[in-house]
Design a protein around this motif. Structure first.
Motif, PDB file in Angstrom:
ATOM      1  N   ILE A  43       0.831  -1.209   0.000  1.00  0.00           N
ATOM      2  CA  ILE A  43       0.000   0.000   0.000  1.00  0.00           C
ATOM      3  C   ILE A  43       0.865   1.258   0.000  1.00  0.00           C
ATOM      4  CG2 ILE A  43      -1.681   1.314   1.361  1.00  0.00           C
ATOM      5  CD1 ILE A  43      -2.711  -1.394   2.415  1.00  0.00           C
ATOM      6  N   LEU A  44       1.933   1.247   0.809  1.00  0.00           N
ATOM      7  CA  LEU A  44       2.744   2.455   0.981  1.00  0.00           C
ATOM      8  C   LEU A  44       3.719   2.693  -0.166  1.00  0.00           C
ATOM      9  CD1 LEU A  44       3.519   2.094   4.786  1.00  0.00           C
ATOM     10  CD2 LEU A  44       1.918   3.670   3.720  1.00  0.00           C
ATOM     11  N   THR A  45       4.226   1.609  -0.777  1.00  0.00           N
ATOM     12  CA  THR A  45       5.211   1.772  -1.844  1.00  0.00           C
ATOM     13  C   THR A  45       4.690   2.584  -3.018  1.00  0.00           C
ATOM     14  OG1 THR A  45       6.386  -0.248  -1.256  1.00  0.00           O
ATOM     15  CG2 THR A  45       6.646   0.538  -3.505  1.00  0.00           C
ATOM     16  N   PRO A  46       3.514   2.261  -3.586  1.00  0.00           N
ATOM     17  CA  PRO A  46       3.031   3.082  -4.702  1.00  0.00           C
ATOM     18  C   PRO A  46       2.815   4.538  -4.310  1.00  0.00           C
ATOM     19  CG  PRO A  46       1.819   1.023  -4.570  1.00  0.00           C
ATOM     20  CD  PRO A  46       2.615   1.119  -3.317  1.00  0.00           C
ATOM     21  N   ALA A  47       2.268   4.761  -3.116  1.00  0.00           N
ATOM     22  CA  ALA A  47       2.003   6.135  -2.679  1.00  0.00           C
ATOM     23  C   ALA A  47       3.298   6.925  -2.562  1.00  0.00           C
ATOM     24  CB  ALA A  47       1.261   6.110  -1.346  1.00  0.00           C
ATOM     25  N   MET A  48       4.312   6.330  -1.935  1.00  0.00           N
ATOM     26  CA  MET A  48       5.578   7.022  -1.723  1.00  0.00           C
ATOM     27  C   MET A  48       6.308   7.275  -3.034  1.00  0.00           C
ATOM     28  SD  MET A  48       7.650   8.265   0.527  1.00  0.00           S
ATOM     29  CE  MET A  48       9.368   8.756   0.642  1.00  0.00           C
ATOM     30  N   SER A  49       6.405   6.267  -3.875  1.00  0.00           N
ATOM     31  CA  SER A  49       7.179   6.383  -5.107  1.00  0.00           C
ATOM     32  C   SER A  49       6.564   7.397  -6.070  1.00  0.00           C
ATOM     33  CB  SER A  49       7.279   5.017  -5.788  1.00  0.00           C
ATOM     34  OG  SER A  49       7.893   4.081  -4.942  1.00  0.00           O
ATOM     35  N   VAL A  50       5.263   7.301  -6.279  1.00  0.00           N
ATOM     36  CA  VAL A  50       4.602   8.189  -7.241  1.00  0.00           C
ATOM     37  C   VAL A  50       4.640   9.636  -6.762  1.00  0.00           C
ATOM     38  CG1 VAL A  50       2.397   8.747  -8.322  1.00  0.00           C
ATOM     39  CG2 VAL A  50       3.165   6.371  -8.200  1.00  0.00           C
ATOM     40  N   MET A  51       4.338   9.859  -5.471  1.00  0.00           N
ATOM     41  CA  MET A  51       4.353  11.238  -4.965  1.00  0.00           C
ATOM     42  C   MET A  51       5.754  11.842  -5.028  1.00  0.00           C
ATOM     43  SD  MET A  51       1.724  11.965  -1.875  1.00  0.00           S
ATOM     44  CE  MET A  51       2.016  13.709  -2.126  1.00  0.00           C
ATOM     45  N   SER A  52       6.790  11.038  -4.774  1.00  0.00           N
ATOM     46  CA  SER A  52       8.163  11.554  -4.826  1.00  0.00           C
ATOM     47  C   SER A  52       8.518  12.019  -6.227  1.00  0.00           C
ATOM     48  CB  SER A  52       9.148  10.467  -4.377  1.00  0.00           C
ATOM     49  OG  SER A  52       8.906  10.103  -3.044  1.00  0.00           O
ATOM     50  N   ALA A  53       8.083  11.283  -7.242  1.00  0.00           N
ATOM     51  CA  ALA A  53       8.387  11.662  -8.623  1.00  0.00           C
ATOM     52  C   ALA A  53       7.591  12.889  -9.047  1.00  0.00           C
ATOM     53  CB  ALA A  53       8.093  10.491  -9.560  1.00  0.00           C
ATOM     54  N   VAL A  54       6.306  12.898  -8.726  1.00  0.00           N
ATOM     55  CA  VAL A  54       5.444  14.004  -9.159  1.00  0.00           C
ATOM     56  C   VAL A  54       5.792  15.303  -8.437  1.00  0.00           C
ATOM     57  CG1 VAL A  54       3.045  14.793  -9.305  1.00  0.00           C
ATOM     58  CG2 VAL A  54       3.588  12.406  -9.758  1.00  0.00           C
ATOM     59  N   SER A  55       6.325  15.202  -7.223  1.00  0.00           N
ATOM     60  CA  SER A  55       6.666  16.422  -6.467  1.00  0.00           C
ATOM     61  C   SER A  55       7.722  17.258  -7.168  1.00  0.00           C
ATOM     62  CB  SER A  55       7.144  16.047  -5.061  1.00  0.00           C
ATOM     63  OG  SER A  55       8.317  15.259  -5.134  1.00  0.00           O
ATOM     64  N   GLY A  56       8.424  16.688  -8.153  1.00  0.00           N
ATOM     65  CA  GLY A  56       9.391  17.472  -8.914  1.00  0.00           C
ATOM     66  C   GLY A  56       8.759  18.625  -9.678  1.00  0.00           C
TER      67      GLY A  56
END
Length: 843
Positions: free
Chosen positions: A242-255
């Motif tokens: 559950i946490l992996t997709p949320a963390m990974s996607v938000m980290s990339a989009v935050s750029g």
């Protein structure tokens, strides 16, 4: 026990060499040879008249000709080439390299995207005041990756696979084979005869392994503790999914926030949710398609990480290579003390996704995962972190956006696109791992039944579970919507990852001591080295519980509760069935008519008992005006191995005397096996197997009678001689007739010469009248059709049970049973042919 067997069948008796089996008789009839018999064993050939002078050796050579047998309970699996092979044997060099390429798109996405957020989180806890801070943090990251993913997982944990299957439940399954620790008491001696079940048992010289085995089997508290540990690890993997997709996607989009003016947190959250929904929507196409689609993007991502890292090292500060000296870790902690300890919560993010290498093993192979990590992932990650550290040497204030700031301006947008794709792909690792561990848990009776779709015709480990997929998607969207920040998610992220690592370390240590029988010093070094590192990280992460770390603990608690209650209720239900099974004395009193009218037809009664007649059969006798002329008690049983070879899956046993026409069929499945049968093919193959069983039973009795009449008891005849390729051992007749030939060479070391003369009269070609009568009755029943008897069971706690038991059984377990996949759907039973009777089990 006497020196000779006397097994009663109706009014007759057959003498066998070996021990006495008092459980035979008119009551609970026996396996043909004193043990279980594979129903699909080919009939024994009788000698022609021309063979009189050829002797016993010729007879045995003729009997070992074993045709390719058909599995009656796994039709779909027969269409899958190499379905039951093991990875190292099935894949050529090019296939292994192709799989290694696929792993980039499935297994390593999470590890690969860690450079997006590691240093930004580490230096949010520690201020950069000197080179020691940067070099110390870099050295800490480098050695963490080298020790845990590389040394621990790639070179040790991957070897603890269960015939090519990984994950916490695969380890539990491996332990269950060596020690009887499974909570469900349905293990039979015949299970250990399965070729893929074969074990190197603890030897008397290694008293340590025997002592561990005996303690595990004797103490129910240790069994429960081991099961809870495995369930906890599985629950944390699901939480990680559950946490992996949320963390990974938000980290990339935050750029986007730093690149485009006016982009705020709300936009980042919305874009992240859209990407997550798209990611989970494509899971139905299968791991192979997703892996081949994503692998090129991840290969480009790793190439970009390594290239940009080398560029930054050369351009900004090549002296960061000093971080290879682990002394800088000591200097880092000496200078920052508590701040350095707190920063471990950010440092551990560099190894998130490591557990996916083991949990996703069923989708690939050990060699492919090792090659991809050692030659691609590991060096590229080292260059990426070294490049970021070199950039921080010159621009220490840019730690918050270190990844995107360290990318050359001309490459920002291409890298943003690739990073976003990589973040989506990073989620794939834990999603696939979640599917794998849930299926394993279901097969071992520790998770409610869900629909499973096999997405590959070549690799059975590649699966898709729709309910889990959409559940993970909804939870990911909720997490992103609530937290709205990668920092808060990161606090939750590390707990799940390190928690799973600790569970894996504990289980692999037990495997080393019990199964591998590793030197005690080496076995203890494994938890001392890796466990101490993980505990250090875990202690740092626990300080973030109030800042978001409570989330994975909440997920783990919910799933642990669901899994334990399901297993607890299932075990109590099975024990209740064992207690309430119908006595053989009662069956004898009813007679062959069963106290009712026997009408032509075959009744297949599904139940969970491996021995005895289930109580639900009595309900059918009371409820129906007539019962079918042939009754087969079908038990679908999972054994703690990944795959049961098709030719060893099916066991038949006669129940009551011959004129009752009742049989028991035990179908054994591994937790990786496919179970989806077309009922018409199932019925046809079941009958063929039953007919083969009847013929072989008659021929077994004829052979034994012939041996006794000719007073050849002094001849040492191994039952295995009739099922293998000319290997003569000194085993007794209690060994199953059909023994898998693939393990014979490794098992049989003592060979003896047998008397060369065995007249053909032993295997008379005359047809047994009773056999022909029984087969004709069976064929008449076939013409009348099949009916499936199922129990619509309700499980209730006894009135005098304590409150927690009533709560768990009457409400929680009952809710799970009502809402999980129904038995009829799970067994692919035709609804038009079903008869159901209500049954209440008081536990």
């Amino acid at each position: 026990m006497a020196e000779e067997d006397r097994i009663e069948e109706g009014g007759s008796s057959v003498r066998l060499r070996g021990r006495t089996y008092s459980g035979g008789g008119v009551g609970e009839s026996r396996w043909v040879d004193g043990s279980e018999v594979d129903s699909e064993s080919p009939p024994w050939s009788s000698l022609d008249e021309d063979d009189d002078g050829e002797g016993y050796g010729s007879l045995r050579r003729r009997l070992v000709k074993k045709p390719r047998r058909v599995d009656s309970l796994d039709v779909e699996a027969m269409e899958i080439a190499g379905a039951h092979g093991h990875h190292p044997k099935d894949f050529s060099t090019w296939s292994t390299l192709a799989l290694a390429f696929q792993t980039l798109g499935v297994v390593y996405g999470d590890l690969g995207t860690s450079p997006l957020y590691v240093f930004s989180d580490v230096f949010s806890k520690v201020q950069i005041e000197s080179d020691v801070d940067i070099l110390g943090a870099l050295s800490l990251v480098m050695y963490t990756i080298a020790l845990l993913p590389l040394a621990k997982y790639v070179f040790v944990v991957l070897k603890a696979n269960d015939n090519g299957e990984g994950g916490t439940f695969a380890l539990y399954s491996l332990i269950c084979r060596y020690a009887k620790v499974n909570m469900l008491p349905n293990r039979q001696p015949s299970d250990e005869k399965i070729s893929s079940f074969k074990l190197r048992l603890p030897t008397p010289e290694l008293e340590r392994a025997l002592s561990i085995k005996e303690n595990l089997e004797r103490r129910s508290s240790l069994k429960t503790l081991l099961l809870l540990l495995v369930m906890l690890g599985t629950s944390l993997i699901i939480g990680d999914g559950i946490l992996t997709p949320a963390m990974s996607v938000m980290s990339a989009v935050s750029g986007l926030q730093g690149a485009i003016e006016g982009i705020g947190t709300t936009v980042v959250v919305v874009v992240s949710i859209v990407i997550l929904v798209a990611l989970f929507s494509i899971q139905q196409f299968g791991t192979s398609k997703v892996g081949f689609t994503f692998a090129p993007a991840l290969a480009l991502w790793f190439f970009s990480l390594g290239s940009i890292g080398i560029y930054n090292v050369v351009k900004y500060d090549i002296s960061v290579v000093r971080a290879f000296n682990p002394a800088y870790i000591y200097f880092f902690f000496k200078k920052n003390s508590r701040g350095a300890w707190s920063s471990l919560g950010g440092c551990v993010l560099c190894i998130t996704g490591s557990e996916a290498m083991f949990a996703d093993l069923g989708h690939f192979s050990v060699r492919s995962i090792q090659i991809a990590f050692t030659f691609v992932v590991f060096p590229c990650l080292l260059f990426a972190y070294m490049g970021q550290a070199a950039y921080l040497m010159k621009y220490p204030d840019s730690y918050a956006r270190i990844f995107y700031d360290s990318v050359p301006d001309s490459l920002f947008w291409p890298m943003f696109v690739v990073a976003t794709l990589a973040a989506m792909i990073a989620s794939q690792a834990m999603i696939s791992a979640t599917f794998s561990v849930v299926k394993q848990a279901m097969s071992l009776g520790c998770f409610p039944r869900l629909k499973i779709i096999h997405t590959s015709r070549k690799l059975m480990g590649q699966i898709y579970i729709p309910v889990m997929n959409w559940f993970l998607m909804i939870m990911c969207v909720v997490v992103v919507s609530i937290f709205r920040s990668t920092t808060d998610i990161a606090n939750a992220y590390g707990i799940a990852e390190v928690g799973v690592m600790l569970v894996t370390t504990s289980l692999v240590t037990l495997v080393m001591l019990l199964i591998w029988q590793t030197n005690l010093f080496v076995a203890l070094c494994f938890p001392l080295v890796f466990g101490s590192i993980e505990l250090t990280y875990f202690s740092a992460i626990l300080s973030k519980v109030l800042e978001g770390g409570w989330l994975p603990l909440a997920f783990a608690t919910v799933f642990l509760t669901v899994m334990y209650i399901w297993n607890y209720g299932s075990v109590l239900k099975y024990q209740s069935e064992v207690r309430e099974k119908i006595s053989m004395d009662f069956m004898h009193e009813l007679g062959s008519t069963l106290g009712t009218v026997r009408t032509p037809g075959i009744g297949l009664l599904y139940n969970e008992l491996v021995q005895g007649i289930p109580s639900i059969f009595g309900q059918f006798l009371l409820s129906l005006p007539a019962i079918h002329s042939t009754i087969v008690f079908v038990c679908i049983k999972y054994v703690p191995i990944p795959v049961v070879p098709q030719e060893e899956r099916f066991l038949f046993r006669r129940v009551c005397p011959k004129d009752y026409h009742m049989f028991r069929c035990i179908a054994r499945y591994g937790y990786k096996d496919i179970r989806k049968e077309d009922h018409h093919a199932f019925e046809q193959l079941l009958v063929q197997s039953l007919e083969n069983f009847l013929r072989k039973e008659a021929q077994d009795l004829a052979l034994e009678s012939g041996l006794n009449e000719m007073d050849l008891d002094s001849v040492s005849v191994s039952t295995r001689d009739y099922g293998t390729r000319g290997v003569v051992g000194n085993e007794e007749l209690r060994i199953p007739l059909m023994h898998d030939t693939r393990s014979e060479a490794a098992q049989t070391s003592n060979q003896e010469e047998v008397s060369p003369a065995l007249p053909s009269s032993v295997m008379s070609s005359d047809t047994d009248p009773s056999l022909e009568y029984e087969i004709s009755a069976l064929r008449e029943a076939i013409d009348s059709g099949f009916t499936y008897f199922l129990a619509h069971g309700e499980v209730r706690a006894k009135k005098n049970s304590f409150f927690l038991k009533k709560l768990a059984i009457n409400y929680m377990y009952a809710f799970l049973r009502r809402n999980c996949r129904a038995g009829a759907a799970n067994m692919s039973v035709p609804h038009m042919n079903i008869l159901q009777v209500g049954m209440t089990y008081m536990v």
